[in-house]
Design a protein around this motif. Structure first.
Motif, PDB file in Angstrom:
ATOM      1  N   UNK A  58      46.158  42.205  40.053  1.00 49.30           N
ATOM      2  CA  UNK A  58      46.352  43.151  41.818  1.00 49.30           C
ATOM      3  C   UNK A  58      46.705  44.373  41.804  1.00 49.30           C
ATOM      4  N   UNK A  59      45.099  45.267  40.967  1.00 47.17           N
ATOM      5  CA  UNK A  59      45.296  46.737  41.581  1.00 47.17           C
ATOM      6  C   UNK A  59      43.999  46.392  42.077  1.00 47.17           C
ATOM      7  N   UNK A  60      43.895  47.904  42.175  1.00 45.03           N
ATOM      8  CA  UNK A  60      42.939  48.367  42.992  1.00 45.03           C
ATOM      9  C   UNK A  60      42.202  50.366  42.373  1.00 45.03           C
ATOM     10  N   UNK A  61      41.306  50.662  42.991  1.00 43.53           N
ATOM     11  CA  UNK A  61      40.776  51.905  42.100  1.00 43.53           C
ATOM     12  C   UNK A  61      40.033  52.736  43.193  1.00 43.53           C
ATOM     13  N   UNK A  62      39.571  54.276  41.932  1.00 44.13           N
ATOM     14  CA  UNK A  62      38.678  55.124  43.026  1.00 44.13           C
ATOM     15  C   UNK A  62      37.563  55.085  42.102  1.00 44.13           C
ATOM     16  N   UNK A  63      36.708  54.134  41.940  1.00 45.78           N
ATOM     17  CA  UNK A  63      35.963  54.752  40.880  1.00 45.78           C
ATOM     18  C   UNK A  63      34.616  54.513  41.433  1.00 45.78           C
ATOM     19  N   UNK A  64      34.193  53.712  42.577  1.00 44.02           N
ATOM     20  CA  UNK A  64      32.843  54.093  42.886  1.00 44.02           C
ATOM     21  C   UNK A  64      33.823  54.437  44.923  1.00 44.02           C
ATOM     22  N   UNK A  85      42.395  55.797  39.093  1.00 47.41           N
ATOM     23  CA  UNK A  85      43.209  56.092  39.475  1.00 47.41           C
ATOM     24  C   UNK A  85      44.002  55.180  39.662  1.00 47.41           C
ATOM     25  N   UNK A  86      44.807  53.856  39.009  1.00 46.11           N
ATOM     26  CA  UNK A  86      43.968  52.634  39.690  1.00 46.11           C
ATOM     27  C   UNK A  86      46.011  52.415  40.351  1.00 46.11           C
ATOM     28  N   UNK A  87      46.222  52.150  41.257  1.00 41.80           N
ATOM     29  CA  UNK A  87      47.121  51.447  42.436  1.00 41.80           C
ATOM     30  C   UNK A  87      47.472  50.248  42.724  1.00 41.80           C
ATOM     31  N   UNK A  88      48.723  50.094  42.500  1.00 40.31           N
ATOM     32  CA  UNK A  88      49.042  48.360  42.904  1.00 40.31           C
ATOM     33  C   UNK A  88      48.552  47.986  44.085  1.00 40.31           C
ATOM     34  N   UNK A 117      38.509  49.058  40.337  1.00 34.81           N
ATOM     35  CA  UNK A 117      38.705  49.996  39.207  1.00 34.81           C
ATOM     36  C   UNK A 117      37.508  49.287  38.162  1.00 34.81           C
ATOM     37  N   UNK A 118      36.666  49.933  37.900  1.00 35.08           N
ATOM     38  CA  UNK A 118      35.346  49.134  37.399  1.00 35.08           C
ATOM     39  C   UNK A 118      36.005  49.201  35.675  1.00 35.08           C
ATOM     40  N   UNK A 119      35.948  47.328  35.274  1.00 35.90           N
ATOM     41  CA  UNK A 119      36.703  47.512  34.467  1.00 35.90           C
ATOM     42  C   UNK A 119      36.122  45.989  33.656  1.00 35.90           C
ATOM     43  N   UNK A 138      39.393  54.632  27.498  1.00 30.23           N
ATOM     44  CA  UNK A 138      40.937  54.445  28.167  1.00 30.23           C
ATOM     45  C   UNK A 138      41.138  55.190  28.925  1.00 30.23           C
ATOM     46  N   UNK A 139      39.977  54.529  30.442  1.00 33.05           N
ATOM     47  CA  UNK A 139      41.060  55.541  31.522  1.00 33.05           C
ATOM     48  C   UNK A 139      41.873  54.656  31.556  1.00 33.05           C
ATOM     49  N   UNK A 140      41.844  52.842  31.301  1.00 30.57           N
ATOM     50  CA  UNK A 140      43.445  52.258  32.262  1.00 30.57           C
ATOM     51  C   UNK A 140      44.583  51.887  30.856  1.00 30.57           C
ATOM     52  N   UNK A 141      45.058  53.109  30.388  1.00 27.09           N
ATOM     53  CA  UNK A 141      46.741  53.233  29.432  1.00 27.09           C
ATOM     54  C   UNK A 141      47.440  53.344  30.215  1.00 27.09           C
ATOM     55  N   UNK A 142      47.954  53.535  31.333  1.00 30.87           N
ATOM     56  CA  UNK A 142      48.980  53.115  32.644  1.00 30.87           C
ATOM     57  C   UNK A 142      48.993  51.673  32.468  1.00 30.87           C
ATOM     58  N   UNK A 143      47.716  50.809  32.284  1.00 32.20           N
ATOM     59  CA  UNK A 143      48.200  49.318  32.739  1.00 32.20           C
ATOM     60  C   UNK A 143      48.669  48.773  31.607  1.00 32.20           C
ATOM     61  N   UNK A 144      48.642  49.393  30.601  1.00 29.34           N
ATOM     62  CA  UNK A 144      48.762  48.608  29.401  1.00 29.34           C
ATOM     63  C   UNK A 144      50.091  48.106  29.361  1.00 29.34           C
ATOM     64  N   UNK A 145      50.559  46.868  28.392  1.00 29.54           N
ATOM     65  CA  UNK A 145      51.181  46.480  28.719  1.00 29.54           C
ATOM     66  C   UNK A 145      52.507  45.714  29.638  1.00 29.54           C
TER      67      UNK A 145
END
Length: 297
Positions: A164-170, A119-122, A176-178, A195-202
């Motif tokens: 410039x993104x963060x997440x809730x992986x931990x 659930x990445x957020x900017x 974000x774990x990447x 393929x957990x971060x496809x929303x960030x593609x592009x």
């Protein structure tokens, strides 16, 4: 799902490693967890040791290790530098260190929790102080000065800062774990496990599975690729070596970049400290009021 020490030894601290032989099992962590280790392990099976006062080398020296005994390690979970430290200790004890293709604990952990959806957020630009494009331009200048064509970024905090993104992986750590690869001509690739971060593609970058790293690097020809041996997983070194790029071992350049705070970041520090100060004063007032009874540390 990553709490393998908790599964095998019962220890729930945030740092440490275990060594298990046919007849012995040892858990190592730092001074924050000396009492916790002793309380959580089963002393019938485990010994606990505090780093750096206790050392793996000393424990291994006290064992009767058969000649050329092989110790397995998951090369995805140890860095290049970490692998070399373990290897030296085990070689000195008369053994050999070898990577194995799958984690042995995972093979016996039947109900291991799966990593949930990302659930990445900017981070807004007025909070970060610089856009991702500006940060990439700064990274480009660092590579040009080295000179290197590309960099493989294997510090999660550095990648999160760069995009410039963060997440809730931990839990309690908003990341974000990447991993990522940046090439001065090919651009930025964000690498994730499933393929957990496809929303960030592009969004100024391309999302690819980590399994594609070899193909991404091979397309770069004989480029000079900066790698950080203090954070690059040992298993990925073989992928880098087989790809045809020329590896240049350097400390992560983004770590130094993100240490220089923008005015917006400094303002954020001050605002957070004010909120934290209010919370601390409120706690101390409550604690000193006599209402705090029956508490442990």
């Amino acid at each position: 799902g990553d709490e393998r020490l908790a599964f095998i030894a019962g220890f729930t601290g945030s740092a440490g490693f275990a060594v298990v032989t046919a007849d012995h099992a040892a858990l190592f962590s730092d001074g924050r967890y000396s009492l916790q280790m002793a309380a959580q392990i089963d002393p019938a099976y485990w010994q606990s040791f505090t780093l750096p006062d206790d050392r793996l080398e000393a424990w291994l020296a006290g064992l009767d290790i058969p000649a050329a005994a092989r110790f397995g390690i998951d090369g995805r979970l140890v860095t290049i530098d970490g692998f070399q430290r373990f290897e030296r200790a085990i070689l000195d004890a008369g053994g050999q260190l070898t990577g194995h293709p799958s984690n042995l604990i995972d093979q016996i952990w039947a109900d291991r929790p799966a990593l949930g959806p990302a659930t990445p957020w900017p981070i807004a630009e007025d909070v970060a102080g610089n856009s991702m494009a500006t940060k990439l331009a700064d990274l480009d200048a660092v590579l040009l000065a080295e000179p290197c064509d590309a960099v493989l970024l294997t510090r999660v905090d550095a990648v999160n800062w760069l995009i410039n993104h963060r997440g809730y992986d931990l839990a309690f750590t908003p990341v974000i774990l990447c991993f990522a690869v940046y090439h001065r001509q090919h651009g930025l690739y964000l690498l994730d496990e499933a393929d957990r971060l496809s929303a960030l593609d592009g969004l100024g970058l391309t999302v690819r599975p980590l399994a594609d790293l070899g193909a991404i690097l091979a397309a770069m020809g004989d480029s000079q690729l900066m790698i950080d041996p203090a954070s690059l997983p040992h298993d990925l070194l073989a992928v880098v070596s087989a790809s045809g790029v020329q590896a240049v071992r350097k400390a992560c350049p983004v770590t130094a970049m993100k240490a220089c705070k923008t005015d917006a970041e400094l303002a954020g520090f001050r605002a957070a400290h004010q909120r934290d100060g209010v919370a601390l004063v409120e706690f101390l007032a409550w604690f000193g009021s006599g209402a705090a009874t029956g508490l442990t540390e």
